[in-house]
Design a protein around this motif. Sequence first.
Motif, PDB file in Angstrom:
ATOM      1  N   LYS A  75       0.842  -1.266   0.099  1.00 50.03           N
ATOM      2  CA  LYS A  75       0.144   0.024   0.028  1.00 50.03           C
ATOM      3  C   LYS A  75       0.732   1.153  -0.033  1.00 50.03           C
ATOM      4  O   LYS A  75       0.226   2.258  -0.358  1.00 50.03           O
ATOM      5  CB  LYS A  75      -1.204  -0.139   1.235  1.00 50.03           C
ATOM      6  CG  LYS A  75      -2.196  -0.906   0.794  1.00 50.03           C
ATOM      7  CD  LYS A  75      -3.268  -0.835   2.196  1.00 50.03           C
ATOM      8  CE  LYS A  75      -4.644  -1.562   1.730  1.00 50.03           C
ATOM      9  NZ  LYS A  75      -5.525  -1.395   2.667  1.00 50.03           N
ATOM     10  N   ASP A  91      -3.914   3.033  -3.630  1.00 46.45           N
ATOM     11  CA  ASP A  91      -5.222   2.618  -3.739  1.00 46.45           C
ATOM     12  C   ASP A  91      -5.540   1.155  -3.790  1.00 46.45           C
ATOM     13  O   ASP A  91      -6.800   0.659  -3.967  1.00 46.45           O
ATOM     14  CB  ASP A  91      -5.745   3.085  -5.207  1.00 46.45           C
ATOM     15  CG  ASP A  91      -5.349   2.367  -6.272  1.00 46.45           C
ATOM     16  OD1 ASP A  91      -4.044   1.772  -6.304  1.00 46.45           O
ATOM     17  OD2 ASP A  91      -5.986   2.043  -7.316  1.00 46.45           O
ATOM     18  N   GLN A 120      -6.260  -2.735  -3.004  1.00 48.27           N
ATOM     19  CA  GLN A 120      -6.880  -3.490  -1.788  1.00 48.27           C
ATOM     20  C   GLN A 120      -6.185  -4.872  -1.980  1.00 48.27           C
ATOM     21  O   GLN A 120      -5.776  -5.352  -2.945  1.00 48.27           O
ATOM     22  CB  GLN A 120      -8.309  -3.874  -2.511  1.00 48.27           C
ATOM     23  CG  GLN A 120      -9.318  -2.834  -2.741  1.00 48.27           C
ATOM     24  CD  GLN A 120     -10.618  -3.367  -3.418  1.00 48.27           C
ATOM     25  OE1 GLN A 120     -11.187  -4.479  -3.091  1.00 48.27           O
ATOM     26  NE2 GLN A 120     -10.983  -2.385  -4.166  1.00 48.27           N
ATOM     27  N   SER A 131      -5.703  -3.079  -8.110  1.00 49.38           N
ATOM     28  CA  SER A 131      -5.378  -1.561  -8.302  1.00 49.38           C
ATOM     29  C   SER A 131      -5.483  -1.122  -9.504  1.00 49.38           C
ATOM     30  O   SER A 131      -5.224  -1.622 -10.419  1.00 49.38           O
ATOM     31  CB  SER A 131      -3.624  -1.265  -7.764  1.00 49.38           C
ATOM     32  OG  SER A 131      -3.298   0.042  -7.909  1.00 49.38           O
ATOM     33  N   SER A 132      -5.984   0.063  -9.406  1.00 49.78           N
ATOM     34  CA  SER A 132      -6.073   0.927 -10.681  1.00 49.78           C
ATOM     35  C   SER A 132      -4.959   1.179 -11.573  1.00 49.78           C
ATOM     36  O   SER A 132      -4.930   1.272 -12.741  1.00 49.78           O
ATOM     37  CB  SER A 132      -6.829   2.345 -10.507  1.00 49.78           C
ATOM     38  OG  SER A 132      -6.117   3.122  -9.817  1.00 49.78           O
TER      39      SER A 132
END
Length: 85
Positions: free
Chosen positions: A12, A17, A19, A38-39
């Motif tokens: 993280k 962003d 998870q 993650s984007s």
Amino acid sequence: MISPQQVEAMIKAELPDAQVQVQDLTGGGDHYQVTVVSSQFAGKGLVQQHQLIYAALQQAMSNDSIHALALKTYTPEAWQTTAAS
């Protein structure tokens, strides 16, 4: 030995962003399966996605705190498709 919470925090720190789900596969704190959504994976191939995770965990992997790492990486859109299956 490194805790699942430390693995999650390291990822993280690089991918805010994300998870992250961390599973200790052996109970010894050095073999993990990590699922990351993650984007920041958008537009990247699987190898590039995994390289982002390896970069986040570089220190722990270089000193053998993590001996084995199984990765599953998804964009949020791919995760929705997987979760719906």
